[in-house]
Design a protein around this motif. Structure first.
Motif, PDB file in Angstrom:
ATOM      1  N   LEU A   1       0.832  -1.205   0.000  1.00  0.00           N
ATOM      2  CA  LEU A   1       0.000   0.000   0.000  1.00  0.00           C
ATOM      3  C   LEU A   1       0.873   1.264   0.000  1.00  0.00           C
ATOM      4  CD1 LEU A   1      -3.088   0.161   0.035  1.00  0.00           C
ATOM      5  CD2 LEU A   1      -2.927   0.857   2.419  1.00  0.00           C
ATOM      6  N   THR A   2       0.607   2.146  -0.975  1.00  0.00           N
ATOM      7  CA  THR A   2       1.383   3.377  -1.099  1.00  0.00           C
ATOM      8  C   THR A   2       0.439   4.541  -1.335  1.00  0.00           C
ATOM      9  OG1 THR A   2       3.244   2.187  -2.027  1.00  0.00           O
ATOM     10  CG2 THR A   2       3.189   4.554  -2.424  1.00  0.00           C
TER      11      THR A   2
ATOM     12  N   LEU B   1       2.178   6.785   2.953  1.00  0.00           N
ATOM     13  CA  LEU B   1       2.318   5.341   3.103  1.00  0.00           C
ATOM     14  C   LEU B   1       3.299   4.875   2.043  1.00  0.00           C
ATOM     15  CD1 LEU B   1      -1.394   4.197   3.525  1.00  0.00           C
ATOM     16  CD2 LEU B   1       0.344   4.361   5.303  1.00  0.00           C
ATOM     17  N   ASP B   2       4.267   4.084   2.450  1.00  0.00           N
ATOM     18  CA  ASP B   2       5.327   3.706   1.527  1.00  0.00           C
ATOM     19  C   ASP B   2       5.458   2.181   1.524  1.00  0.00           C
ATOM     20  OD1 ASP B   2       7.468   3.568  -0.091  1.00  0.00           O
ATOM     21  OD2 ASP B   2       8.827   4.748   1.170  1.00  0.00           O
ATOM     22  N   ASP B   3       4.771   1.551   0.578  1.00  0.00           N
ATOM     23  CA  ASP B   3       4.883   0.109   0.391  1.00  0.00           C
ATOM     24  C   ASP B   3       4.628  -0.669   1.692  1.00  0.00           C
ATOM     25  OD1 ASP B   3       5.280  -2.152  -1.059  1.00  0.00           O
ATOM     26  OD2 ASP B   3       7.468  -2.143  -0.867  1.00  0.00           O
ATOM     27  N   VAL B   4       3.457  -0.451   2.245  1.00  0.00           N
ATOM     28  CA  VAL B   4       3.128  -1.088   3.523  1.00  0.00           C
ATOM     29  C   VAL B   4       2.561  -2.490   3.290  1.00  0.00           C
ATOM     30  CG1 VAL B   4       1.617  -0.985   5.530  1.00  0.00           C
ATOM     31  CG2 VAL B   4       2.742   1.086   4.718  1.00  0.00           C
TER      32      VAL B   4
ATOM     33  N   ASP C   1      -2.448   5.078  -3.926  1.00  0.00           N
ATOM     34  CA  ASP C   1      -1.865   5.168  -5.271  1.00  0.00           C
ATOM     35  C   ASP C   1      -1.697   3.776  -5.851  1.00  0.00           C
ATOM     36  OD1 ASP C   1      -1.737   7.830  -4.729  1.00  0.00           O
ATOM     37  OD2 ASP C   1       0.371   7.789  -4.120  1.00  0.00           O
ATOM     38  N   CYS C   2      -1.191   2.864  -5.024  1.00  0.00           N
ATOM     39  CA  CYS C   2      -1.128   1.481  -5.464  1.00  0.00           C
ATOM     40  C   CYS C   2      -1.150   0.579  -4.233  1.00  0.00           C
ATOM     41  CB  CYS C   2       0.104   1.226  -6.319  1.00  0.00           C
ATOM     42  SG  CYS C   2       1.640   1.592  -5.512  1.00  0.00           S
TER      43      CYS C   2
END
Lengths: 349, 274
Positions: free
Chosen positions: A9-10, A19-22, A56-57
């Motif tokens: 999750l970003t 959120l950075d690549d959770v 975002d993704c």
């Protein structure tokens, strides 16, 4: 009730990575505390799960349902907000009934459920009150009842206790935990208070700048912090910065004249942080022998603070470090003392 | 020592009494004059008070199908229509301005302010000439249109502030429990914004009821609202009728001002900064 799975999750706001690549898995029926300083992305995370933030993704699964692009009103999550968000123009009863009416329950069932919920949060008899006529703690209980009454698949608590005073906070903390276990509901509990997180959660997720720093059981995260941020955030207040040295037997650093191992990824000359907690140090007025698994630092008592069950001392070492140490006896200021720290209580990064 | 403080106290009291009396006179004076005129059956210069006092003008004004009553009805009908139209426009507009990030939001709000920013007369003369082309001059729809343009700006500003004063988290809590956007609006947002919307409607109602210049250029002489009739009466030196109408116009304004003060909360005023 369902397992929550989050993958990659970003979410970016302009330059800021909230959120950075959770990646995260929260087991069915467990309570996960998401812990972090303000601005660490914990609110963004819970709002993304509720559907108020579009990532975002990345993907969010609730059970085997991919809810990443589901509308927030269809997700079957129930959120308790920091400000409670009770509707001021509705009575307690109407507030709690709102979600039930949306589900087209019969009036008898609604009435029964309201009664059940109010007993659950220990507020019977307040049905006809308006939110403004309740204390903060009572409002929080109503918010909890309103969320629980709709049988959500996951309960999201966004800093639910941070607006309450300490005494009520302690009580409600345990009540929330009890309710969560009683209803066996998957729960995410957002907090910035490390003590709250450790005491209530089955698992703790520590966030910083939108990244998961460490996730694990409270015991694991407390006694084996993975990096200096985790150690410091969980209350290890003594940080000594030293230099990496090298000789024929390998890399090491010196602490109070004692040799300490350093992590393998260090090179000679790199800075090393040696971190330990104030209450995990033994203090003595005599000089004990340093052994393999025990390190000794000398110092002078500089200042003291009475904490009730013990004293907290500020110790100055000849190397110029200022360290905090807890001890249960009173020692006069300016005494020469020794600090003994066992090897496993030293976190070296 | 005591004498000095006492004389100071006396001085202050006298000064205060004079100041309050002057302010009171400035406010009440014109109103009192109007009230006197409405009851004066004979009042020739230079007498300070009317020579004869009676209810003649009140009676004729308020009787069945007098011109005053006709005008009162027209004014009320126009005001109600204006309130309905303005509310229908400003509620969605105010909500959108309060909740969504609309591009050019500020400019949009300034555009609504435009008609108020220019001198009124040229604006209304222009309107009249445009309305003439569409046969709106001298019609109720024409007058309603003028009033709508005038009041829309106040209404949109107040409703925007009213919606802004409602924390978005209250709406999110309802969505979270499964409510559709429409239901959230009607069950949560609208009831909470209601005091502000009522205040705005009262404001619009009074503005329409009292509006003169625009009505004069677009409506007169065919649409005789109360202010137009009052103007005509006072121009014909019929001070009694003019005074009766003035008082009739003051009553709803006074009543509503009291209500307005109850509904227009400080939060709304603070929400005005967009």
């Amino acid at each position: 009730m369902a397992t929550l799975k989050i993958k990659g999750l970003t979410k970016t706001y302009g330059q800021l990575k909230a959120l950075d690549d959770v990646d995260l898995t929260i087991e069915e029926g467990s309570l996960a505390a998401v812990l972090g300083p303000s601005g660490s992305g914990k609110s963004t995370l819970v709002r993304a799960i509720a559907g108020f933030v579009v990532p975002d993704c990345g993907e969010i699964y609730l059970g085997d349902r991919n809810i990443t692009h589901e509308r927030p009103e269809r997700r079957n999550t129930a959120m308790v907000f920091q400000s409670y968000a009770l509707w001021p123009h509705m009575t307690v009863e109407q507030n709690i009934a709102f979600g039930l009416r949306l589900k087209k329950k019969s009036p008898e069932e609604i009435e029964e459920k309201i009664k059940w919920a109010l007993e659950l949060v220990d507020l019977p008899g307040l049905e006809k009150r308006l939110p403004t006529q309740l204390s903060g703690g009572q409002q929080q209980r109503v918010a909890l009842a309103r969320a629980l009454v709709v049988d959500p698949e996951i309960l999201l608590l966004d800093e639910p206790l941070s607006n309450l005073d300490a005494k009520i906070r302690y009580r409600l903390r345990f009540e929330i935990k009890k309710l969560q276990k009683l209803l066996n509901i998957t729960t995410i509990y957002i907090t910035h208070d490390q003590e709250e997180a450790l005491s209530i959660a089955d698992s703790v997720v520590l966030l910083k700048d939108g990244r998961v720093m460490q996730a694990g059981s409270p015991q694991d995260i407390y006694s084996r912090p993975r990096n200096s941020f985790v150690a410091e955030f969980l209350g290890a207040s003594n940080v000594i910065t030293a230099k990496t040295l090298e000789d024929e037997s390998g890399l090491y650093t010196l602490l109070g004249g004692t040799r300490l191992p350093v992590p393998d990824d260090k090179k000679e000359g790199d800075a090393v942080s040696v971190i330990f907690r104030a209450d995990e140090v033994e203090l003595s007025t005599e000089i004990p022998a340093g052994t393999e698994d025990r390190y000794v630092l000398r110092g002078t008592l500089h200042d003291q603070m009475y904490l009730g069950s013990r004293w907290r001392y500020e110790v100055l070492t000849p190397e110029g470090y200022s360290l905090l140490v807890d001890y249960d006896k009173s020692i006069p200021t300016h005494s020469e003392i020794c600090l003994c720290i066992s090897r496993e209580r030293l976190y070296i990064y | 020592m005591q004498d000095v403080t006492q004389s100071n106290w006396l001085k202050r009291t006298i000064l205060r009494t004079i100041a309050i009396t002057l302010i009171g006179l400035a406010i009440v004076g014109p109103l009192a004059g109007t009230l006197l005129w409405s009851f004066a059956e004979k009042w020739y210069w230079p007498s300070v008070l009317p020579q004869e006092i009676g209810l003649k003008y009140w009676r004729t004004s308020l009787s069945g199908r007098s011109q005053v009553m006709d005008s009162l009805w027209i004014s009320l009908v126009i005001a109600v229509i204006v309130v309905v139209i303005v509310t229908l426009v400003s509620v969605p507009a105010g909500y959108a301005l309060a909740r969504y990030n609309i591009p050019w939001k500020r400019i949009l709000l300034v555009i609504f302010l435009m008609p108020q920013a220019f001198p009124q007369l040229p604006v209304f003369i222009n309107m009249a000439s445009i309305f003439y082309r569409y046969n709106l001059v001298g019609t109720i729809p024409g007058v309603v249109a003028v009033h709508v343009v005038i009041s829309l700006v106040y209404s949109i500003w107040i409703t925007t502030a009213a919606f802004k004063s409602i924390p978005a988290v209250l709406e999110e809590a309802a969505i979270n429990l499964g409510a559709s956007r429409l239901r959230v609006f009607f069950r949560i947002t609208l009831p909470l914004a209601m005091p502000g919307l009522i205040a705005s409607s009262i404001f619009v109602f009074i503005t329409s009821l009292d509006e003169f210049t625009g009505t004069f250029f677009v409506g007169a002489p065919f649409i005789q609202t109360l202010p137009i009739l009052m103007y005509t009466a006072s121009m014909g030196y019929n001070m009694q009728y003019a005074s009766v109408i003035a008082i009739l116009l003051t009553i709803p304004a006074l009543l509503f001002m009291v209500l307005l003060e109850r509904f227009l909360k400080a939060e709304y005023i603070s929400g005005l900064g967009v």
